[in-house]
Design an enzyme around this catalytic site. Sequence first.
Site, PDB file in Angstrom:
ATOM      1  N   SER A  41       0.836  -1.197   0.000  1.00 15.12           N
ATOM      2  CA  SER A  41       0.000   0.000   0.000  1.00 15.12           C
ATOM      3  C   SER A  41       0.871   1.246   0.000  1.00 15.12           C
ATOM      4  O   SER A  41       1.612   1.513   0.952  1.00 15.12           O
ATOM      5  CB  SER A  41      -0.899   0.020   1.239  1.00 15.12           C
ATOM      6  OG  SER A  41      -1.465   1.310   1.355  1.00 15.12           O
TER       7      SER A  41
ATOM      8  N   HIS B 218      -1.225  -1.177  -4.365  1.00 14.71           N
ATOM      9  CA  HIS B 218      -2.495  -0.852  -3.691  1.00 14.71           C
ATOM     10  C   HIS B 218      -2.535   0.655  -3.446  1.00 14.71           C
ATOM     11  O   HIS B 218      -1.615   1.232  -2.876  1.00 14.71           O
ATOM     12  CB  HIS B 218      -2.599  -1.626  -2.379  1.00 14.71           C
ATOM     13  CG  HIS B 218      -3.910  -1.461  -1.674  1.00 14.71           C
ATOM     14  ND1 HIS B 218      -5.045  -2.181  -2.009  1.00 14.71           N
ATOM     15  CD2 HIS B 218      -4.278  -0.643  -0.661  1.00 14.71           C
ATOM     16  CE1 HIS B 218      -6.039  -1.826  -1.219  1.00 14.71           C
ATOM     17  NE2 HIS B 218      -5.610  -0.885  -0.391  1.00 14.71           N
TER      18      HIS B 218
ATOM     19  N   ASP C   6      -4.772   3.838  -1.966  1.00 13.55           N
ATOM     20  CA  ASP C   6      -5.859   4.203  -1.043  1.00 13.55           C
ATOM     21  C   ASP C   6      -6.296   5.640  -1.248  1.00 13.55           C
ATOM     22  O   ASP C   6      -5.540   6.571  -0.982  1.00 13.55           O
ATOM     23  CB  ASP C   6      -5.364   4.047   0.405  1.00 13.55           C
ATOM     24  CG  ASP C   6      -5.157   2.596   0.771  1.00 13.55           C
ATOM     25  OD1 ASP C   6      -6.127   1.832   0.704  1.00 13.55           O
ATOM     26  OD2 ASP C   6      -4.019   2.227   1.130  1.00 13.55           O
TER      27      ASP C   6
ATOM     28  N   MET D  74      -8.876   8.501  -0.067  1.00 18.65           N
ATOM     29  CA  MET D  74      -9.760   8.864   1.067  1.00 18.65           C
ATOM     30  C   MET D  74     -10.266  10.286   0.894  1.00 18.65           C
ATOM     31  O   MET D  74      -9.510  11.162   0.477  1.00 18.65           O
ATOM     32  CB  MET D  74      -8.980   8.795   2.378  1.00 18.65           C
ATOM     33  CG  MET D  74      -8.304   7.471   2.624  1.00 18.65           C
ATOM     34  SD  MET D  74      -7.368   7.528   4.158  1.00 18.65           S
ATOM     35  CE  MET D  74      -6.564   5.937   4.108  1.00 18.65           C
TER      36      MET D  74
ATOM     37  N   HIS E 263      -8.435   1.390  -4.012  1.00 20.01           N
ATOM     38  CA  HIS E 263      -9.382   1.220  -2.914  1.00 20.01           C
ATOM     39  C   HIS E 263      -9.982   2.585  -2.591  1.00 20.01           C
ATOM     40  O   HIS E 263      -9.301   3.445  -2.038  1.00 20.01           O
ATOM     41  CB  HIS E 263      -8.601   0.640  -1.717  1.00 20.01           C
ATOM     42  CG  HIS E 263      -9.382   0.498  -0.456  1.00 20.01           C
ATOM     43  ND1 HIS E 263      -8.778   0.255   0.768  1.00 20.01           N
ATOM     44  CD2 HIS E 263     -10.714   0.556  -0.204  1.00 20.01           C
ATOM     45  CE1 HIS E 263      -9.704   0.164   1.707  1.00 20.01           C
ATOM     46  NE2 HIS E 263     -10.880   0.356   1.150  1.00 20.01           N
TER      47      HIS E 263
ATOM     48  N   MET F 216     -12.095   4.954  -0.519  1.00 23.56           N
ATOM     49  CA  MET F 216     -12.766   5.173   0.772  1.00 23.56           C
ATOM     50  C   MET F 216     -13.453   6.527   0.679  1.00 23.56           C
ATOM     51  O   MET F 216     -13.035   7.509   1.304  1.00 23.56           O
ATOM     52  CB  MET F 216     -11.733   5.129   1.907  1.00 23.56           C
ATOM     53  CG  MET F 216     -11.298   3.706   2.237  1.00 23.56           C
ATOM     54  SD  MET F 216      -9.717   3.632   3.095  1.00 23.56           S
ATOM     55  CE  MET F 216      -8.647   3.573   1.676  1.00 23.56           C
TER      56      MET F 216
ATOM     57  N   MET G 194     -11.533  -5.285   5.335  1.00 27.12           N
ATOM     58  CA  MET G 194     -10.752  -4.405   6.195  1.00 27.12           C
ATOM     59  C   MET G 194     -10.471  -5.114   7.524  1.00 27.12           C
ATOM     60  O   MET G 194     -11.392  -5.542   8.222  1.00 27.12           O
ATOM     61  CB  MET G 194     -11.511  -3.096   6.468  1.00 27.12           C
ATOM     62  CG  MET G 194     -11.720  -2.208   5.263  1.00 27.12           C
ATOM     63  SD  MET G 194     -10.223  -1.863   4.320  1.00 27.12           S
ATOM     64  CE  MET G 194      -9.166  -1.114   5.560  1.00 27.12           C
TER      65      MET G 194
ATOM     66  N   ASP H 225      -6.824  -6.157   4.201  1.00 24.81           N
ATOM     67  CA  ASP H 225      -6.251  -4.812   4.199  1.00 24.81           C
ATOM     68  C   ASP H 225      -6.216  -4.218   5.607  1.00 24.81           C
ATOM     69  O   ASP H 225      -7.260  -3.906   6.175  1.00 24.81           O
ATOM     70  CB  ASP H 225      -7.091  -3.927   3.262  1.00 24.81           C
ATOM     71  CG  ASP H 225      -6.442  -2.577   3.002  1.00 24.81           C
ATOM     72  OD1 ASP H 225      -5.306  -2.358   3.454  1.00 24.81           O
ATOM     73  OD2 ASP H 225      -7.093  -1.752   2.331  1.00 24.81           O
TER      74      ASP H 225
HETATM   75  C1  DX5 Z   1      -6.341   1.788   5.529  1.00 24.79           C
HETATM   76  C2  DX5 Z   1      -5.930   1.463   4.116  1.00 24.79           C
HETATM   77  C3  DX5 Z   1      -4.853   0.455   4.039  1.00 24.79           C
HETATM   78  C4  DX5 Z   1      -3.565   0.900   4.694  1.00 24.79           C
HETATM   79  C5  DX5 Z   1      -2.903  -0.321   5.247  1.00 24.79           C
HETATM   80  O1  DX5 Z   1      -7.481   2.544   5.535  1.00 24.79           O
HETATM   81  O2  DX5 Z   1      -7.017   0.949   3.369  1.00 24.79           O
HETATM   82  O3  DX5 Z   1      -4.603   0.033   2.704  1.00 24.79           O
HETATM   83  O4  DX5 Z   1      -2.692   1.559   3.826  1.00 24.79           O
HETATM   84  O5  DX5 Z   1      -1.805   0.081   5.975  1.00 24.79           O
HETATM   85  P1  DX5 Z   1      -1.099  -0.836   7.062  1.00 24.79           P
HETATM   86  O6  DX5 Z   1      -0.592  -2.042   6.320  1.00 24.79           O
HETATM   87  O7  DX5 Z   1      -0.019   0.045   7.590  1.00 24.79           O
HETATM   88  O8  DX5 Z   1      -2.143  -1.199   8.085  1.00 24.79           O
HETATM   89 ZN    ZN Z   2      -6.567  -0.040   1.319  1.00 25.95          ZN
END
Ligand code: DX5
Ligand code: ZN
Length: 219
Positions: free
Chosen positions: A9, A34, A36, A38, A67, A69, A138, A176
């Site tokens: 990620s 990956h 993310d 947000m 991903h 969010m 998650m 994740d």
């Molecule tokens: C959290 C993200 C994850 C995050 C995971 O909301 O969706 O993808 O980057 O990070 P680690 O591996 O540090 O928990």
């Molecule tokens: Zn993620």
Amino acid sequence: MSTKIVAPSLLAADFGNLQRDVEMVNQSDADWHHIDVMDGVFVPNISYGMPVVKAIAQHATKPLDVHLMIVDPDRYIKTFADLGASILSVHYEACTHLHRTLQAIKAEGMKAGVALNPHTSVHLLEDTIQDIDLICMMSVNPGFGGQSFIENTYQKVSDLKNLIEKKNSKALIEIDGGVNATNAKKLVDAGADVLVAGSFVFKSENPTETIKNLKEQIA
Ligand code: DX5
Ligand code: ZN
């Protein structure tokens, strides 16, 4: 047995050296990037948006596993397809018409993923599982990297695996949040296909080696 996938990620990457970190993933044993996204509304944090995803896409040589969010993800399906996403995951909790959203993602030529918050039961996917390519389960509350893994995830993975088999679905199970060397093998044994790892990879002394070890551990 199918090959297990490792998806670092980039949320935990050094944003000042993003190209370097994307290239590290390119050259490593990792399978996907990956990404993310947000919005500060669906989750209490803002990560990065389209210009950064575009920059990542310019350097990435492996599939982009995006991903979202964000609330109302339907508004941006085409945008992420144009940016080069291979897999686009939306949150179950953010979709009023999940079935329609999944069709819209596929119509743009991407694999359709559904992310589940820790409190969301896998049984809610009974009627859509055949239309889903990937479930992003998650194992922390979404919004931040570096949180501790929620132990209830193992049970959820095996429940989901049973549902997938019962319904003859081809969906992959992605985990994740809080993935590390302690839980990786156990997750794969429970039925996981894809492991996302942020902090564990990027905060380690040698990220390339960490990815290699993770891959070997779950092979
Ligand atoms: C959290 C993200 C994850 C995050 C995971 O909301 O969706 O993808 O980057 O990070 P680690 O591996 O540090 O928990
Ligand atoms: Zn993620």
